[in-house]
Design a protein around this motif. Structure first.
Motif, PDB file in Angstrom:
ATOM      1  N   VAL A   8      21.965  57.396  40.931  1.00  0.00           N
ATOM      2  CA  VAL A   8      23.240  58.108  41.004  1.00  0.00           C
ATOM      3  C   VAL A   8      23.156  59.380  40.171  1.00  0.00           C
ATOM      4  O   VAL A   8      22.852  59.330  38.976  1.00  0.00           O
ATOM      5  N   ILE A   9      23.418  60.512  40.811  1.00  0.00           N
ATOM      6  CA  ILE A   9      23.489  61.796  40.105  1.00  0.00           C
ATOM      7  C   ILE A   9      24.950  62.235  40.083  1.00  0.00           C
ATOM      8  O   ILE A   9      25.586  62.339  41.129  1.00  0.00           O
ATOM      9  N   GLY A  10      25.472  62.485  38.898  1.00  0.00           N
ATOM     10  CA  GLY A  10      26.851  62.949  38.771  1.00  0.00           C
ATOM     11  C   GLY A  10      27.823  61.823  38.508  1.00  0.00           C
ATOM     12  O   GLY A  10      28.050  60.972  39.360  1.00  0.00           O
ATOM     13  N   SER A  37      22.459  59.851  36.117  1.00  0.00           N
ATOM     14  CA  SER A  37      22.309  61.147  35.475  1.00  0.00           C
ATOM     15  C   SER A  37      23.634  61.865  35.398  1.00  0.00           C
ATOM     16  O   SER A  37      24.427  61.834  36.345  1.00  0.00           O
ATOM     17  N   ARG A  38      23.873  62.542  34.265  1.00  0.00           N
ATOM     18  CA  ARG A  38      25.009  63.455  34.140  1.00  0.00           C
ATOM     19  C   ARG A  38      24.592  64.629  33.272  1.00  0.00           C
ATOM     20  O   ARG A  38      23.979  64.439  32.209  1.00  0.00           O
ATOM     21  N   SER A  39      24.867  65.808  33.729  1.00  0.00           N
ATOM     22  CA  SER A  39      24.522  67.059  33.048  1.00  0.00           C
ATOM     23  C   SER A  39      23.126  66.987  32.421  1.00  0.00           C
ATOM     24  O   SER A  39      22.134  67.025  33.114  1.00  0.00           O
ATOM     25  N   SER A  40      23.056  66.846  31.108  1.00  0.00           N
ATOM     26  CA  SER A  40      21.751  66.913  30.427  1.00  0.00           C
ATOM     27  C   SER A  40      21.287  65.564  29.902  1.00  0.00           C
ATOM     28  O   SER A  40      20.506  65.493  28.953  1.00  0.00           O
ATOM     29  N   ARG A  41      21.743  64.483  30.505  1.00  0.00           N
ATOM     30  CA  ARG A  41      21.343  63.152  30.041  1.00  0.00           C
ATOM     31  C   ARG A  41      21.053  62.249  31.230  1.00  0.00           C
ATOM     32  O   ARG A  41      21.752  62.279  32.238  1.00  0.00           O
ATOM     33  N   GLN A  42      19.982  61.455  31.103  1.00  0.00           N
ATOM     34  CA  GLN A  42      19.596  60.515  32.155  1.00  0.00           C
ATOM     35  C   GLN A  42      19.295  59.150  31.549  1.00  0.00           C
ATOM     36  O   GLN A  42      18.969  59.039  30.363  1.00  0.00           O
ATOM     37  N   ASP A  84      24.377  61.328  45.473  1.00  0.00           N
ATOM     38  CA  ASP A  84      24.607  62.594  44.774  1.00  0.00           C
ATOM     39  C   ASP A  84      26.094  62.898  44.790  1.00  0.00           C
ATOM     40  O   ASP A  84      26.647  63.280  45.814  1.00  0.00           O
ATOM     41  N   ASN A  85      26.740  62.760  43.640  1.00  0.00           N
ATOM     42  CA  ASN A  85      28.180  63.006  43.528  1.00  0.00           C
ATOM     43  C   ASN A  85      28.487  64.401  42.996  1.00  0.00           C
ATOM     44  O   ASN A  85      29.595  64.653  42.532  1.00  0.00           O
ATOM     45  N   THR A  86      27.515  65.305  43.063  1.00  0.00           N
ATOM     46  CA  THR A  86      27.719  66.656  42.544  1.00  0.00           C
ATOM     47  C   THR A  86      28.017  67.618  43.698  1.00  0.00           C
ATOM     48  O   THR A  86      28.012  67.253  44.867  1.00  0.00           O
ATOM     49  N   SER A  87      28.232  68.882  43.330  1.00  0.00           N
ATOM     50  CA  SER A  87      28.305  69.953  44.324  1.00  0.00           C
ATOM     51  C   SER A  87      27.189  70.953  44.042  1.00  0.00           C
ATOM     52  O   SER A  87      27.309  72.143  44.327  1.00  0.00           O
ATOM     53  N   ASN A  88      26.083  70.442  43.522  1.00  0.00           N
ATOM     54  CA  ASN A  88      24.976  71.269  43.060  1.00  0.00           C
ATOM     55  C   ASN A  88      24.082  71.704  44.218  1.00  0.00           C
ATOM     56  O   ASN A  88      23.602  70.866  44.986  1.00  0.00           O
ATOM     57  N   GLN A  89      23.838  72.997  44.320  1.00  0.00           N
ATOM     58  CA  GLN A  89      23.020  73.534  45.412  1.00  0.00           C
ATOM     59  C   GLN A  89      21.558  73.115  45.280  1.00  0.00           C
ATOM     60  O   GLN A  89      20.880  72.842  46.276  1.00  0.00           O
ATOM     61  N   ASP A  90      21.030  73.066  44.045  1.00  0.00           N
ATOM     62  CA  ASP A  90      19.629  72.690  43.843  1.00  0.00           C
ATOM     63  C   ASP A  90      19.376  71.248  44.281  1.00  0.00           C
ATOM     64  O   ASP A  90      18.335  70.948  44.887  1.00  0.00           O
ATOM     65  N   LYS A 101      10.262  61.196  51.720  1.00  0.00           N
ATOM     66  CA  LYS A 101       9.637  60.115  50.956  1.00  0.00           C
ATOM     67  C   LYS A 101      10.295  58.760  51.245  1.00  0.00           C
ATOM     68  O   LYS A 101      10.017  57.768  50.561  1.00  0.00           O
ATOM     69  N   GLY A 102      11.174  58.709  52.246  1.00  0.00           N
ATOM     70  CA  GLY A 102      11.810  57.449  52.614  1.00  0.00           C
ATOM     71  C   GLY A 102      13.005  57.076  51.764  1.00  0.00           C
ATOM     72  O   GLY A 102      13.447  55.924  51.783  1.00  0.00           O
ATOM     73  N   ILE A 103      13.562  58.056  51.023  1.00  0.00           N
ATOM     74  CA  ILE A 103      14.712  57.813  50.146  1.00  0.00           C
ATOM     75  C   ILE A 103      15.979  58.244  50.874  1.00  0.00           C
ATOM     76  O   ILE A 103      16.134  59.416  51.219  1.00  0.00           O
ATOM     77  N   SER A 104      16.888  57.319  51.125  1.00  0.00           N
ATOM     78  CA  SER A 104      18.131  57.644  51.815  1.00  0.00           C
ATOM     79  C   SER A 104      19.080  58.388  50.872  1.00  0.00           C
ATOM     80  O   SER A 104      19.022  58.215  49.647  1.00  0.00           O
ATOM     81  N   VAL A 105      19.957  59.212  51.445  1.00  0.00           N
ATOM     82  CA  VAL A 105      20.874  60.043  50.666  1.00  0.00           C
ATOM     83  C   VAL A 105      22.306  59.798  51.120  1.00  0.00           C
ATOM     84  O   VAL A 105      22.596  59.804  52.324  1.00  0.00           O
ATOM     85  N   VAL A 106      23.184  59.577  50.146  1.00  0.00           N
ATOM     86  CA  VAL A 106      24.631  59.460  50.386  1.00  0.00           C
ATOM     87  C   VAL A 106      25.311  60.457  49.468  1.00  0.00           C
ATOM     88  O   VAL A 106      25.021  60.497  48.268  1.00  0.00           O
ATOM     89  N   THR A 107      26.240  61.262  50.015  1.00  0.00           N
ATOM     90  CA  THR A 107      26.784  62.338  49.186  1.00  0.00           C
ATOM     91  C   THR A 107      28.080  62.919  49.729  1.00  0.00           C
ATOM     92  O   THR A 107      28.299  62.935  50.937  1.00  0.00           O
ATOM     93  N   PRO A 108      28.941  63.440  48.831  1.00  0.00           N
ATOM     94  CA  PRO A 108      30.083  64.267  49.247  1.00  0.00           C
ATOM     95  C   PRO A 108      29.786  65.757  49.104  1.00  0.00           C
ATOM     96  O   PRO A 108      30.683  66.582  49.261  1.00  0.00           O
ATOM     97  N   ASN A 109      28.540  66.119  48.815  1.00  0.00           N
ATOM     98  CA  ASN A 109      28.148  67.493  48.514  1.00  0.00           C
ATOM     99  C   ASN A 109      28.192  68.369  49.772  1.00  0.00           C
ATOM    100  O   ASN A 109      27.302  68.297  50.622  1.00  0.00           O
ATOM    101  N   LYS A 110      29.212  69.220  49.881  1.00  0.00           N
ATOM    102  CA  LYS A 110      29.374  70.074  51.060  1.00  0.00           C
ATOM    103  C   LYS A 110      28.254  71.098  51.195  1.00  0.00           C
ATOM    104  O   LYS A 110      27.906  71.512  52.305  1.00  0.00           O
TER     105      LYS A 110
END
Length: 357
Positions: A8-10, A37-42, A84-90, A101-110
């Motif tokens: 989980v990111i964000g 992960s959140r900002s600068s900590r994982q 990915d719960n962020t709106s991060n472009q990167d 790599k076979g990793i599924s993605v779930v996200t609200p990132n527009k």
């Protein structure tokens, strides 16, 4: 679920609500949380042991770059899912690498689905080439928890012909115009006062210009237009009417913008009065004419009695006009907020879990 692993990111508003909903899922539907992960900590372990979000704040885990996270998740002793719960472009730009790599993605990132058409193509090309090993779900990128994307996909997949998509795609714009120009004509506040009230109540971004420029709606329209089969290059490539007066486009701060906004109340008042004389109300509408290949976002004078005119509060409303539904299929409800956005994310996670197991 020992063979399904979750990263989980964000963990901001949406992320916190998502983690709460995740904890309430039945154990059979809950992947093993191994990275957060959140900002600068994982927080994670090298041996893929389960972790607790409550330990994130005191974590001393080495920060992984996006390529390193991809490698870490790909090496898990089972199938991995990234939320990915962020709106991060990167992060969005890294989706193809995760999927390959076979990793599924779930996200609200527009941003992943409304920026360049090449990124859109890369994402879904990676899904296609995974042969069912990796999936991407993004219901919450348009209507939070509302079943907007899934409905459109079902219409297209079952052979229906979508002719037009139209509606109010912003809870902020919905609240502003339902307050400024209600159907019963009771709106008494000036435009700048309504914007200020919405800001104070938390209906807008901290800087209301981030809502008033129309780009949030434009991103949602880009996603739906692409799903309907249009090769839209991006939200910069069609008509988007900004509600920021040209004279205020370059002001430095949100505070200065709000101080000067009353200077332009007359413009909005005149537009509202003109609509009223025609028996109509003003709404901020997004529309996609599939046959003509046209997408536009902006002010529209709407007939009283139509679903869009009758909308109340801060709800979103999306109308699908199709060969099967000449009278539109209408979806309405809260289209923003941490809990409902997280619900869309959690619902998508359940779909991935069901397919992977």
């Amino acid at each position: 679920m020992s063979n399904l692993y979750l990263a989980v990111i964000g963990v901001g508003g949406v992320g916190t609500a998502f983690l709460s909903q995740l904890a309430s899922l039945a154990p059979s539907m809950r992947p093993t949380l191994i990275f957060i992960s959140r900002s600068s900590r994982q927080l994670y372990t090298n041996d893929y042991k389960p972790i607790s979000p409550s330990n994130l704040q005191t974590s001393s885990s080495k920060l992984l770059s996006l390529p390193e996270l991809t490698t870490y998740l790909a090496a898990a002793p089972g199938k991995s899912i990234l939320v990915d719960n962020t709106s991060n472009q990167d992060v969005a730009a890294a989706y193809p690498s995760f999927l390959r790599k076979g990793i599924s993605v779930v996200t609200p990132n527009k941003k992943a689905f409304s920026s360049s058409l090449s990124l859109w193509n890369d994402i879904f090309d990676a899904v296609d080439k995974s042969n069912g090993k990796a999936m991407v779900y993004h219901e919450s990128s348009v209507g939070a928890g509302l079943p907007v994307i899934s409905t459109l996909k079902d219409l297209v997949a079952t052979g229906d012909q979508v002719t037009k998509i139209e509606g109010v795609f912003s809870g902020t714009m919905s609240f502003l115009f339902n307050s400024f120009a209600p159907v019963d004509g009771s709106g008494k506040g000036k435009w700048s006062e309504i914007v200020s009230q919405a800001k104070d109540a938390g209906y807008t971004e901290p800087d209301p210009r981030d809502d008033l420029n129309g780009m949030d709606v434009a991103r949602k329209l880009t996603i739906l237009a692409r799903l309907a089969g249009l090769k839209v290059q991006g939200p910069e490539n069609f008509s988007v009417q900004s509600l920021i007066p040209k004279e205020l486009e370059t002001v430095g701060s949100s505070e200065e913008f709000m101080q000067r906004l009353p200077e332009f109340d007359g413009d909005m008042e005149a537009y509202k009065d003109n609509a009223a004389k025609q028996g109509k109300v003003v709404r901020y509408v997004g529309s996609i004419d599939v046959a003509k290949g046209e997408v536009k976002v902006g002010l529209q004078m709407v007939d009283r009695g139509t679903p869009i005119a009758s909308l109340m509060g801060s709800d979103n409303l999306i109308c699908f006009y199709t060969k099967r539904y000449p009278c539109p299929l209408v979806i309405q409800g809260a289209g923003a907020g941490g809990e409902v956005t997280a619900m869309g994310v959690t619902g998508d996670l359940i779909k991935v879990v069901e397919r992977l197991r």
